[in-house]
Design an enzyme around this catalytic site. Structure first.
Site, PDB file in Angstrom:
ATOM      1  N   ARG A 109       0.892  -1.174   0.000  1.00 19.86           N
ATOM      2  CA  ARG A 109       0.000   0.000   0.000  1.00 19.86           C
ATOM      3  C   ARG A 109       0.917   1.207   0.000  1.00 19.86           C
ATOM      4  NH1 ARG A 109      -5.414   1.358   3.385  1.00 19.86           N
ATOM      5  NH2 ARG A 109      -6.101  -0.126   1.822  1.00 19.86           N
ATOM      6  N   HIS A 136      -7.257   1.053  -6.600  1.00 20.78           N
ATOM      7  CA  HIS A 136      -7.468   0.138  -5.471  1.00 20.78           C
ATOM      8  C   HIS A 136      -8.129  -1.133  -6.036  1.00 20.78           C
ATOM      9  CE1 HIS A 136      -7.698  -1.292  -1.521  1.00 20.78           C
ATOM     10  NE2 HIS A 136      -8.547  -0.451  -0.962  1.00 20.78           N
ATOM     11  N   GLN A 139      -9.969  -3.806  -3.891  1.00 17.12           N
ATOM     12  CA  GLN A 139     -11.276  -3.327  -3.456  1.00 17.12           C
ATOM     13  C   GLN A 139     -12.310  -3.500  -4.571  1.00 17.12           C
ATOM     14  OE1 GLN A 139     -12.179  -1.892  -0.298  1.00 17.12           O
ATOM     15  NE2 GLN A 139     -14.181  -2.258  -1.186  1.00 17.12           N
ATOM     16  N   ASP A 231     -17.246   7.188  -1.611  1.00 19.49           N
ATOM     17  CA  ASP A 231     -16.007   7.031  -0.834  1.00 19.49           C
ATOM     18  C   ASP A 231     -15.737   8.397  -0.194  1.00 19.49           C
ATOM     19  OD1 ASP A 231     -13.522   6.285   0.172  1.00 19.49           O
ATOM     20  OD2 ASP A 231     -12.506   6.247  -1.774  1.00 19.49           O
ATOM     21  N   CYS A 270     -16.399   1.645   0.320  1.00 23.06           N
ATOM     22  CA  CYS A 270     -15.249   0.782   0.635  1.00 23.06           C
ATOM     23  C   CYS A 270     -14.893   0.827   2.105  1.00 23.06           C
ATOM     24  CB  CYS A 270     -14.048   1.222  -0.200  1.00 23.06           C
ATOM     25  SG  CYS A 270     -13.592   2.939   0.118  1.00 23.06           S
ATOM     26  N   ARG A 298     -13.569  -8.799   0.831  1.00 21.84           N
ATOM     27  CA  ARG A 298     -12.129  -8.556   0.696  1.00 21.84           C
ATOM     28  C   ARG A 298     -11.329  -9.804   1.084  1.00 21.84           C
ATOM     29  NH1 ARG A 298     -10.086  -3.504   0.687  1.00 21.84           N
ATOM     30  NH2 ARG A 298      -8.246  -4.745   0.150  1.00 21.84           N
TER      31      ARG A 298
HETATM   32  N1  NVA Z   1     -10.008   6.685  -1.257  1.00 22.83           N
HETATM   33  C1  NVA Z   1      -9.648   6.231   0.063  1.00 22.83           C
HETATM   34  C2  NVA Z   1      -9.790   4.750   0.145  1.00 22.83           C
HETATM   35  C3  NVA Z   1      -9.502   4.169   1.503  1.00 22.83           C
HETATM   36  C4  NVA Z   1      -9.664   2.686   1.527  1.00 22.83           C
HETATM   37  C5  NVA Z   1      -8.244   6.664   0.393  1.00 22.83           C
HETATM   38  O1  NVA Z   1      -7.355   6.521  -0.450  1.00 22.83           O
HETATM   39  O2  NVA Z   1      -8.025   7.187   1.487  1.00 22.83           O
HETATM   40  N1   CP Z   2     -11.334  -0.394   2.061  1.00 20.89           N
HETATM   41  C1   CP Z   2     -10.068  -0.427   2.518  1.00 20.89           C
HETATM   42  O1   CP Z   2      -9.105  -0.601   1.778  1.00 20.89           O
HETATM   43  O2   CP Z   2      -9.976  -0.256   3.852  1.00 20.89           O
HETATM   44  P1   CP Z   2      -8.637  -0.115   4.694  1.00 20.89           P
HETATM   45  O3   CP Z   2      -8.054   1.234   4.392  1.00 20.89           O
HETATM   46  O4   CP Z   2      -9.102  -0.251   6.126  1.00 20.89           O
HETATM   47  O5   CP Z   2      -7.692  -1.201   4.299  1.00 20.89           O
END
Ligand code: NVA
Ligand code: CP
Length: 312
Positions: A109, A136, A139, A231, A270, A298
């Site tokens: 990540r 992502h 997801q 989101d 998500c 997931r």
């Molecule tokens: N769009 C959000 C997704 C978190 C799972 C982020 O990148 O913070």
């Molecule tokens: N949806 C998702 O990726 O959640 P986290 O940021 O908790 O991993």
């Protein structure tokens, strides 16, 4: 399930859905559904270690990935970037080359998608995207699985309401394109999808019978929607939080907005969410919400990915 599809997935990176065909995407979804049904009791990852690198916080991805690998008999080796020499300047090249001598895959990540591309360039093992600023895909695979569980093979109108340039928006748009769905992104014009990703999604949709459009009008967009997805308005690491809080309120997913959609519309998120901002509490925990199904899925999709790319 076709042997040639299984062969085509072996050893592959999973960086973005742009690299996957509609058939491969379907295969991964079907495998995920099989895992959910508990079809397999074997431990296909026995003896395999997968490095999990996190540059950003995570609850769902961190836990679902670790549990998936563990349940398949593998070892999830979690590494924070501060614990690695990356934190004091060791290159991504050397990190990828060294980790490849120990582990069977690297999942990360990252703040910048380019970090994943650099890791993948040098790694001798598959690299999996656990979220970047652009995509992502894990997801979106779980999201597509959730839609398929609810609606089967129906062609859907999927409406993403909110930050069209978010990682989740991009990956969902690509998933919709692969599925041949009618996908609408309803967003402020300054927060539209990345034009190159939009173009690629349109290209894919032109081959699958799907359709992709972008509008500024959330009410018009959700008319006839089977799926409304949102989101957070302020993704991790974005610089302009205050500006966003001013332009996004008309894009809140609330009961008034979902009343304009199909009666059996599902509302997706998500998570994590900011209740009272992009989604109201009543909708988030209401009868249309499938957010916790998405979160559960997931786990099943993580199993499918690692099985598909690592096990002959
Ligand atoms: N769009 C959000 C997704 C978190 C799972 C982020 O990148 O913070
Ligand atoms: N949806 C998702 O990726 O959640 P986290 O940021 O908790 O991993």
């Amino acid at each position: 399930m076709s042997r040639s599809l299984r062969r085509s997935l072996l050893g592959r990176n999973f960086l973005s859905l742009l690299d996957y065909s509609p058939e491969e995407f379907d295969y991964l979804m079907d495998l995920s559904i099989d895992y959910k049904k508990g079809r397999f009791s074997d431990k296909p990852l026995r003896g395999k270690t997968i490095a999990l690198i996190f540059e950003k916080p995570s609850t769902r991805t961190r836990v679902s990935t670790s549990v998936a690998i563990n349940e398949l008999g593998g070892y999830p080796l979690e590494l924070s970037t501060t614990a690695l020499h990356i934190s004091r300047g060791e290159t991504l090249r050397d990190t990828a080359l060294v980790l490849s001598r120990y582990v069977h895959a690297i999942a990360a990540r990252v703040k910048k998608h380019e970090t994943l591309l650099e890791l993948a360039k040098w790694a001798d093992v598959p690299v999996v995207n656990m979220l970047s600023d652009k995509y992502h895909p894990l997801q979106a695979l779980a999201d597509a699985m959730t839609m398929k569980e609810r609606f089967g093979d129906r062609k859907l109108r999927v409406v993403f309401v909110g930050d069209g340039g978010a990682n989740t928006s991009h990956s969902l748009m690509l998933a919709s394109a692969l599925q041949g769905y009618h996908h609408v992104v309803a967003c402020p014009s300054a927060y539209s999808p990345d034009p190159l990703i939009l173009e690629r999604a349109k290209e894919i949709a032109s081959r699958t019978g799907g359709h992709i459009e972008v509008t500024e009008d959330p009410k018009e967009a959700v008319n006839g929607a089977n799926v409304i997805y949102t989101d957070t308005w302020v993704s991790m690491g974005v610089p302009d939080a205050e500006k966003r809080m001013q332009v996004f309120p008309p894009y809140q997913v609330n009961e008034a907005l979902i009343s304009l959609a199909e009666e059996d519309v599902i509302v997706m998120h998500c998570q994590p969410w900011f209740l009272g901002q992009e989604i109201t509490e009543r909708v988030a925990y209401g009868p249309h919400s499938v957010a916790f199904e998405q979160a559960e899925n997931r786990l099943h999709t993580a199993k499918a990915i690692f099985k598909a790319i690592l096990v002959p």
